[in-house]
Motif scaffolding. Structure first.
Motif, PDB file in Angstrom:
ATOM      1  N   ILE A   1      -5.995  -1.991  -0.883  1.00 23.33           N
ATOM      2  CA  ILE A   1      -5.070  -1.409  -1.842  1.00 23.33           C
ATOM      3  C   ILE A   1      -5.473   0.027  -2.152  1.00 23.33           C
ATOM      4  CG2 ILE A   1      -6.356  -2.335  -3.831  1.00 23.33           C
ATOM      5  CD1 ILE A   1      -3.650  -2.606  -5.259  1.00 23.33           C
ATOM      6  N   THR A   2      -4.512   0.918  -2.159  1.00 22.15           N
ATOM      7  CA  THR A   2      -4.756   2.314  -2.505  1.00 22.15           C
ATOM      8  C   THR A   2      -5.249   2.378  -3.945  1.00 22.15           C
ATOM      9  OG1 THR A   2      -2.947   2.948  -1.043  1.00 22.15           O
ATOM     10  CG2 THR A   2      -3.727   4.608  -2.600  1.00 22.15           C
ATOM     11  N   THR A   3      -6.415   3.000  -4.148  1.00 23.39           N
ATOM     12  CA  THR A   3      -7.073   2.959  -5.456  1.00 23.39           C
ATOM     13  C   THR A   3      -7.572   4.341  -5.846  1.00 23.39           C
ATOM     14  OG1 THR A   3      -7.783   0.678  -5.050  1.00 23.39           O
ATOM     15  CG2 THR A   3      -8.943   1.883  -6.783  1.00 23.39           C
TER      16      THR A   3
ATOM     17  N   GLY B   1      -4.654   2.732   1.439  1.00 25.06           N
ATOM     18  CA  GLY B   1      -5.859   1.910   1.497  1.00 25.06           C
ATOM     19  C   GLY B   1      -7.142   2.617   1.138  1.00 25.06           C
ATOM     20  N   GLU B   2      -7.094   3.908   0.793  1.00 25.88           N
ATOM     21  CA  GLU B   2      -8.296   4.644   0.424  1.00 25.88           C
ATOM     22  C   GLU B   2      -8.665   4.391  -1.037  1.00 25.88           C
ATOM     23  OE1 GLU B   2      -9.085   8.716   2.903  1.00 25.88           O
ATOM     24  OE2 GLU B   2      -7.725   8.858   1.203  1.00 25.88           O
ATOM     25  N   LEU B   3      -9.950   4.565  -1.326  1.00 25.38           N
ATOM     26  CA  LEU B   3     -10.410   4.645  -2.705  1.00 25.38           C
ATOM     27  C   LEU B   3     -10.889   6.065  -2.940  1.00 25.38           C
ATOM     28  CD1 LEU B   3     -12.577   2.109  -4.701  1.00 25.38           C
ATOM     29  CD2 LEU B   3     -12.829   4.569  -5.008  1.00 25.38           C
TER      30      LEU B   3
ATOM     31  N   MET C   1       0.842  -1.199   0.000  1.00 23.20           N
ATOM     32  CA  MET C   1       0.000   0.000   0.000  1.00 23.20           C
ATOM     33  C   MET C   1       0.876   1.248   0.000  1.00 23.20           C
ATOM     34  SD  MET C   1      -3.179  -0.663   2.549  1.00 23.20           S
ATOM     35  CE  MET C   1      -2.123  -0.816   3.984  1.00 23.20           C
ATOM     36  N   SER C   2       0.355   2.297  -0.609  1.00 26.66           N
ATOM     37  CA  SER C   2       1.095   3.554  -0.651  1.00 26.66           C
ATOM     38  C   SER C   2       0.166   4.721  -0.404  1.00 26.66           C
ATOM     39  CB  SER C   2       1.769   3.737  -2.016  1.00 26.66           C
ATOM     40  OG  SER C   2       2.852   2.870  -2.167  1.00 26.66           O
ATOM     41  N   LYS C   3       0.716   5.751   0.221  1.00 19.49           N
ATOM     42  CA  LYS C   3       0.057   7.049   0.255  1.00 19.49           C
ATOM     43  C   LYS C   3       0.501   7.796  -0.993  1.00 19.49           C
ATOM     44  CE  LYS C   3       1.630  10.563   2.518  1.00 19.49           C
ATOM     45  NZ  LYS C   3       1.969  11.708   3.408  1.00 19.49           N
ATOM     46  N   ILE C   4      -0.435   8.453  -1.668  1.00 18.12           N
ATOM     47  CA  ILE C   4      -0.140   9.161  -2.904  1.00 18.12           C
ATOM     48  C   ILE C   4      -0.375  10.655  -2.688  1.00 18.12           C
ATOM     49  CG2 ILE C   4      -0.619   9.322  -5.379  1.00 18.12           C
ATOM     50  CD1 ILE C   4       0.274   6.525  -4.447  1.00 18.12           C
ATOM     51  N   ASP C   5       0.614  11.470  -3.054  1.00 19.49           N
ATOM     52  CA  ASP C   5       0.466  12.924  -2.999  1.00 19.49           C
ATOM     53  C   ASP C   5       0.676  13.510  -4.386  1.00 19.49           C
ATOM     54  OD1 ASP C   5       0.211  13.754  -0.076  1.00 19.49           O
ATOM     55  OD2 ASP C   5       1.982  12.471   0.014  1.00 19.49           O
TER      56      ASP C   5
END
Length: 344
Positions: free
Chosen positions: A185-187, A29-31, A1-5
């Motif tokens: 999963i980050t989506t 983990g966010e959608l 999982m990743s945080k996306i900026d």
């Protein structure tokens, strides 16, 4: 999982600004849905995150580390397109294992991974079938399994349900939501479908004309749109004029408290579902005539002419009124939102 900026992302094509200073964060983990009309820059944003397109300005961070100069194949962001893009000459299992084969994963592990993913996407027994033998929903599930096979840091979905019929679309939305929650999963989902974004998302980025106009939870975006522009995107609304008097916005339907407004050039936005209609004899509100009626199953939509203004109302199908009926209306002003008037 990743945080996306996404940090100050801008992109121009043919001297036209497609993305203008885009900023938002997707937590692990966010959608998150990128929601907006065609041509607003949603898919371009997705391709920039994947590394297919490079922006002129700004940066992309995965877990606080820049990936702007990392190539597509090493970035760990996989796109599932609406057209599936399955290899027609490959079987289901060959399609799913393709990325693993390119990564030189051993055959035993590839077989094990394919089996695991076929179970996850409910396609056990379809290993030897070709894409031409599959339904649209089955093709979509194979495309998702192929994307998940390489354990991406982020899953990118580019209008994945737009080619499906309405019943299958609902099924696939639920299916993808369940998988996303299960795998955490980050989506990021690109869609122009408001209902889809509201149902599936943890957060929604409303994109209009290359800009993020609001980034918030589905509830916040729907109940408290950041601007008239965002409110209008979510469907037809009523805009009611009034005058300010003693910290209230006074309308013919009642008064709305004003807490912190500097402008006096305001109007109130009212959703059709917050307008109730009653037979004329109730006499408990402004009186008007029904000039239009649209039946839509569980809902009936009315246009009501009151003096020189048309008020839109939606009710459940139990409350039935005929064209030309005289009715009175009651507006739930507690749900009204005040906006500054803009030039049309």
């Amino acid at each position: 999982m990743s945080k996306i900026d996404l940090v100050n992302i801008s992109k121009t094509f043919d001297n036209k600004k497609i993305l203008d200073n885009i900023n938002f964060t997707v937590k692990e983990g966010e959608l998150v849905s990128l929601l907006g009309p065609s041509g607003c820059g949603k898919s371009t944003t997705l391709k920039i995150i994947a590394g297919i397109i490079k922006p002129e300005d700004g940066d992309i961070l995965f877990n606080d580390k820049s990936v702007i100069n990392i190539p597509v194949e090493k970035r760990g962001a996989i796109i599932v397109f609406q057209d599936y893009l399955l290899f027609p000459h490959m079987t289901v299992e060959e399609n799913i294992s393709f990325g693993l084969k390119m990564a030189k994963v051993k055959k035993e592990k590839r077989i094990e991974k394919v089996k695991e993913l076929l179970e996850l996407v409910h396609l056990n027994g379809y290993e030897k079938k070709y894409p031409s033998e599959l339904s649209g929903g089955q093709k979509q599930r194979v495309a998702i399994a192929r994307a998940l096979a390489v354990d991406p840091k982020v899953l990118l979905l580019d209008e994945p349900f737009s080619n499906l019929d309405i019943n299958l679309r609902d099924t696939m939305r639920e299916f993808v939501s369940n998988i996303q929650r299960k795998l955490k999963i980050t989506t990021i989902l690109v869609t122009h479908d408001k209902e889809e974004a509201l149902m599936m998302s943890d957060k929604i980025a409303v994109m209009l004309n290359g800009k993020i106009k609001q980034f918030a939870t589905p509830y916040e975006v729907y109940t408290n749109p950041a601007s008239k522009e965002v409110a209008d995107f979510f469907g037809e609304k009523n805009y009611i004029d009034g005058k300010i008097n003693n910290s209230h916005f006074v309308t013919e339907f009642g008064n709305i408290p004003i807490y912190s407004r500097t402008s006096s050039n305001l109007h109130a936005m009212i959703r059709p579902e917050d307008v109730k209609i009653f037979p004329r004899e109730y006499n408990n509100g402004p009186v008007g005539k029904i000039i239009k009626k649209k039946f839509a199953g569980e809902k009936i939509y009315y246009d009501i002419k009151i003096k020189d203004k048309v008020i839109k109302c939606s009710t459940d199908s139990i409350n039935k009124f005929d064209i030309d009926s005289q009715v009175c209306i009651c507006v739930d002003l507690e749900k009204a939102i005040l906006y500054e008037k803009t030039e049309e």
